[in-house]
Write a protein that holds these residues in place. Structure first.
Motif, short mmCIF file in Angstrom:
data_model
loop_
_atom_site.label_atom_id
_atom_site.label_comp_id
_atom_site.label_asym_id
_atom_site.label_seq_id
_atom_site.Cartn_x
_atom_site.Cartn_y
_atom_site.Cartn_z
N ILE A 139 0.82 -1.21 0.00
CA ILE A 139 0.00 0.00 0.00
C ILE A 139 0.85 1.26 0.00
O ILE A 139 0.49 2.28 -0.58
N SER A 140 2.03 1.20 0.62
CA SER A 140 2.89 2.38 0.70
C SER A 140 3.35 2.86 -0.67
O SER A 140 3.72 4.02 -0.83
N LYS B 229 -4.48 5.88 3.77
CA LYS B 229 -3.77 4.61 3.90
C LYS B 229 -3.83 4.03 5.32
O LYS B 229 -4.04 2.82 5.49
#
Length: 304
Positions: free
Chosen positions: A44-45, A52
């Motif tokens: 996800i980063s 997030k």
């Protein structure tokens, strides 16, 4: 070594490997929750996703609910409310779409046009609207029960510029046979219109055969498509051939490909992509994809 909440420096080595790879491999069996947590943050980063931290917290919540046998029929997902007929199927879809990011793509437009073929109950639809809140999405879902949930979820969240079609996709107009598990109250992510796949998905289950209307996707491509998403259980090559003359209008594609050499040859799909100058990658559960041992994997492509 640089570590912050949503940035992990994966270039530092440990025992000759990037440290994060070494850590994940060592911890996968001993601590599966930590393995999934670190893996999710890493994936996800690297994206442009909004909120997030909330997405990671949601994933942990759903993971624990599943672990402790909590199976709600209504779930809140990143600002959306989803009615789910089967929590296990929902969780599997959520993980593949929101955490593994199988359908993630980037575009410069704020109003992308997306075709969601095989929309199921709407998990992918809500991911696309989470990713691009002003996206136009055309959803195709042949299963009547899934479609009822898809429609209900759309109405519950009052989304505009979403178009629903209760049909299957093929290379002709008419009807097509589908087999689904009779013990599933909708949400069956293993429904199939191919005999070989129905046995693969449902070897130990009773099957129900249904006839559903089918149509050609080429009838719906009247503008540039920012993403074509296909999860259509064995009809991938038929649909790509149907839209081959319009494929230059498709900027990105993501497909769950079902390996059937005679009915759904991979070569046909790759030929269409190459003819239209799409660069592509094939992704499976492992880096070593053995076609004769795997019935399905993901193909992503984009215009070069």
């Amino acid at each position: 070594m640089t570590i912050s909440v949503f940035h992990i420096d994966s270039h530092i080595e440990y025992n000759g490997r990037p440290w994060i790879t070494s850590f994940i491999r060592q911890d996968r069996k001993n601590n599966p929750l930590m393995y999934e947590f670190i893996r999710s943050i890493t994936l996800i980063s690297k994206t442009t996703l909004r909120k997030k931290p909330l997405l990671i917290i949601l994933w942990i919540k759903l993971y624990l609910m599943r672990h402790f046998g909590i199976t709600p029929n209504v779930v809140s997902v990143m600002g959306f409310v989803l009615h789910v007929p089967d929590f296990e199927s929902f969780y599997s879809s959520f993980r593949q779409i929101f955490i593994d990011l199988n359908y993630y793509f980037e575009t410069s437009t704020k109003r992308p046009v997306i075709i969601d073929a095989g929309a199921n109950i709407g998990v992918s639809l809500f991911f696309f609207r989470y990713l691009y809140p002003k996206a136009k999405v055309m959803c195709f879902e042949p299963d009547k029960i899934n479609f009822q949930y898809l429609k209900k979820n759309l109405e519950r969240n009052k989304l505009a510029n979403i178009y629903l079609y209760n049909v299957a996709l093929s290379d002709y107009e008419g009807s097509i046979k589908f087999w689904t598990r009779s013990d599933m109250a909708g949400g069956d992510i293993g429904a199939s219109n191919v005999a070989e796949l129905r046995h693969y998905y449902h070897a130990k289950s009773d099957l129900t055969e249904v006839s559903v209307p089918c149509t050609q996707l080429s009838r719906f491509i009247e503008e540039e498509i920012d993403l074509l998403k296909l999860d259509i259980e064995g009809s991938e090559s038929d649909v790509l051939l149907d839209v081959s003359e319009q494929f230059s209008q498709i900027k990105n594609m993501v497909m769950e490909y079902h390996f059937l050499p005679e009915k759904n040859p991979l070569s046909t799909i790759l030929n269409v992509l190459e003819q239209h100058k799409h660069i592509y990658k094939i992704m499976g559960d492992t880096n070593d994809i053995k076609l004769h041992e795997s019935y399905n994997f993901v193909i992503k492509s984009k215009q070069s």
